[in-house]
Design an enzyme around this catalytic site. Sequence first.
Site, PDB file in Angstrom:
ATOM      1  N   GLY A   1      57.808  33.369  23.161  1.00 19.08           N
ATOM      2  CA  GLY A   1      58.959  32.480  23.287  1.00 19.08           C
ATOM      3  C   GLY A   1      58.616  31.020  23.118  1.00 19.08           C
ATOM      4  O   GLY A   1      59.331  30.268  22.451  1.00 19.08           O
ATOM      5  N   ARG A   2      57.507  30.578  23.709  1.00 15.75           N
ATOM      6  CA  ARG A   2      57.169  29.165  23.628  1.00 15.75           C
ATOM      7  C   ARG A   2      56.619  28.787  22.253  1.00 15.75           C
ATOM      8  O   ARG A   2      56.354  27.607  21.996  1.00 15.75           O
ATOM      9  CB  ARG A   2      56.196  28.792  24.744  1.00 15.75           C
TER      10      ARG A   2
ATOM     11  N   LYS B   1      65.192  37.057  23.433  1.00 15.08           N
ATOM     12  CA  LYS B   1      64.350  37.964  22.675  1.00 15.08           C
ATOM     13  C   LYS B   1      64.773  39.421  22.826  1.00 15.08           C
ATOM     14  O   LYS B   1      64.981  40.125  21.844  1.00 15.08           O
ATOM     15  CB  LYS B   1      62.888  37.789  23.091  1.00 15.08           C
TER      16      LYS B   1
ATOM     17  N   HIS C   1      57.619   1.174  34.234  1.00 13.44           N
ATOM     18  CA  HIS C   1      58.266   0.650  35.434  1.00 13.44           C
ATOM     19  C   HIS C   1      58.462   1.742  36.481  1.00 13.44           C
ATOM     20  O   HIS C   1      59.295   1.599  37.381  1.00 13.44           O
ATOM     21  CB  HIS C   1      59.607   0.017  35.059  1.00 13.44           C
TER      22      HIS C   1
ATOM     23  N   GLU D   1      69.417  34.926  33.178  1.00 12.38           N
ATOM     24  CA  GLU D   1      70.072  33.624  33.108  1.00 12.38           C
ATOM     25  C   GLU D   1      70.838  33.459  31.800  1.00 12.38           C
ATOM     26  O   GLU D   1      71.988  32.984  31.783  1.00 12.38           O
ATOM     27  CB  GLU D   1      69.027  32.500  33.234  1.00 12.38           C
TER      28      GLU D   1
ATOM     29  N   LYS E   1      60.817  36.816  38.041  1.00  7.05           N
ATOM     30  CA  LYS E   1      62.001  37.464  37.474  1.00  7.05           C
ATOM     31  C   LYS E   1      62.233  38.843  38.104  1.00  7.05           C
ATOM     32  O   LYS E   1      63.365  39.231  38.374  1.00  7.05           O
ATOM     33  CB  LYS E   1      61.841  37.591  35.957  1.00  7.05           C
TER      34      LYS E   1
ATOM     35  N   GLU F   1      52.323  27.299  30.694  1.00  6.82           N
ATOM     36  CA  GLU F   1      52.594  28.731  30.646  1.00  6.82           C
ATOM     37  C   GLU F   1      51.499  29.454  29.878  1.00  6.82           C
ATOM     38  O   GLU F   1      51.225  30.631  30.134  1.00  6.82           O
ATOM     39  CB  GLU F   1      53.961  28.989  29.999  1.00  6.82           C
TER      40      GLU F   1
END
Length: 547
Positions: A267-268, A206, A384, A212, A495, A353
């Site tokens: 962002g999400r 953004k 399982h 990262e 961060k 979040e």
Amino acid sequence: MFQLTRSVTWQALKGLQETTANDRIRDYFAADPKRFEKMSLRVGGLFLDYSKHHLSDEVLETLLELADHSALVQRRAQMFSGDIINVTEDRPVLHTALRNLGEGPLKVDGKDVMPEIQRTREQIKQFSEAVRNGEWKGYNGQRIISVVNIGIGGSDLGPNMACRALLKHRHPELSFHFVSNVDGAHIQKVLSDLDPATTLFIVSTKTFSTQETLLNAKTARRWFLDNAGEDADVGAHFIAASTNRQAAMEFGIREENVFEFWAWVGGRYSMWSSIGLPIALSIGFDGFMELLEGAYEMDQHFLSAPTAENMPVLMALIGIWYINFQGAETQAIVPYDQALHQLPSFLQQLDMESNGKSVDIFGHPVNYKTGPIVWGQTGSNGQHAFFQLLHQGTRYVPIDFIASLKPEPGVEDHHFALLTNMLAQANAFMEGSQEGSRLDPYSCPGNRPSSVLLLDELTPKNLGALIALYEHKVFVQGVIWNINSFDQWGVQLGKRIAGEISERIDSRSQDFDASTQGLLALVRGSFTSPAAPPDAQGEDDGSESAG
């Protein structure tokens, strides 16, 4: 000041929790043969059955009153109209505008944002079609056959999940890769199988300042220059989805290849924006628009349907019943569709979040539980693995089963087995197992709640509606809990401290606790010379943490 837990409806729900504590879900069906018809509904290509929940008629009516007595109608209207509802960051929340297919204007601070959105859609269309039809060439004239999206959080999870879910719609000559982990092994593994002359990188960040993402992007750029072109060739192989056009251009990306999105896009919630460019490249722009169309259809349903027939509202209220009154700490997402195997991870970020908050919108501590721990995986594997705990463990875990009805040609028998397994599990969680009138100590107690959410078919449109459904569910819960679902200060804290540690790696700083100092010494000792802090560090604007 209004206190949620002292409201009449909240107190009524507490009383109902006590009076219905010994109710069994299967007895609700015996008492009302039409329960399934009453507690199921369809929106477009989505069908929801919520009849297998620990909900008496009175509980459901009171939950609906809780919604009616909340600020839902007002806050929903404010969100769709562009009012500032992200109060801590002083921003509107307009991911719904990104998929708006209506004709009218939508104003933020007096400016109609729809022309900008439509221009970006056209830019995505032109670019995605040029790459898909081979018109876009790399530095030596070859067409692109590999696309690498570099992002993290929402800039990775949304497009990654959608591209994998819609794999059967993918362009047959293109491959897609997603790099998010700052662990160098991740990007090295991806790059090892690629040809730089035929690879396109999308840098999705953004503010163009996420540590990262920029570290991975610089590694990719260095790999490209070491193995192929020169600085001038970077523009043929790198594009960006970012609000920071200048920083992207300084990286070497051509101005016309910076795809805009806006501060009011969290962002999400960003897969509907230029962050969704990998989706358009994979399934085509028409498919991308179908994705938006499905979300828009769910938006309109959410806006107009009565509370008692509103799919996102009902799902939100059921969640509140379990989180706040039944002691549930988690919510399991179990898709019986391998194509949706990344959906639980996507919904994990969306929910945790957004609603992982302990203060209300005024900054006051809340005295009730908010967002659950969201987790899960595909159903066949889950049966399982963790289903044992769900059937017989001491944890109380509501489940969302999700599946598509239409089978793939040639594997109809597999699909039939898949769906019957899902239905059997939903039934078994409700019914349990008994022998005669005496409960076997090794039997399953049953009375475990679940929803079944069926897609007619896993198409771009239905996937769009499914994601919008969960977005609105999370929003409704946030409104009722009176929290801000659109900031993420906890992510920002980590961060910031990571940046401080990187900057002081050489300084033997005493500013950190003894444990952190001791671990830093071990980190310093693991390098022949201490690692310099990446120059990709940058100040964030508070929303990049979501991707």
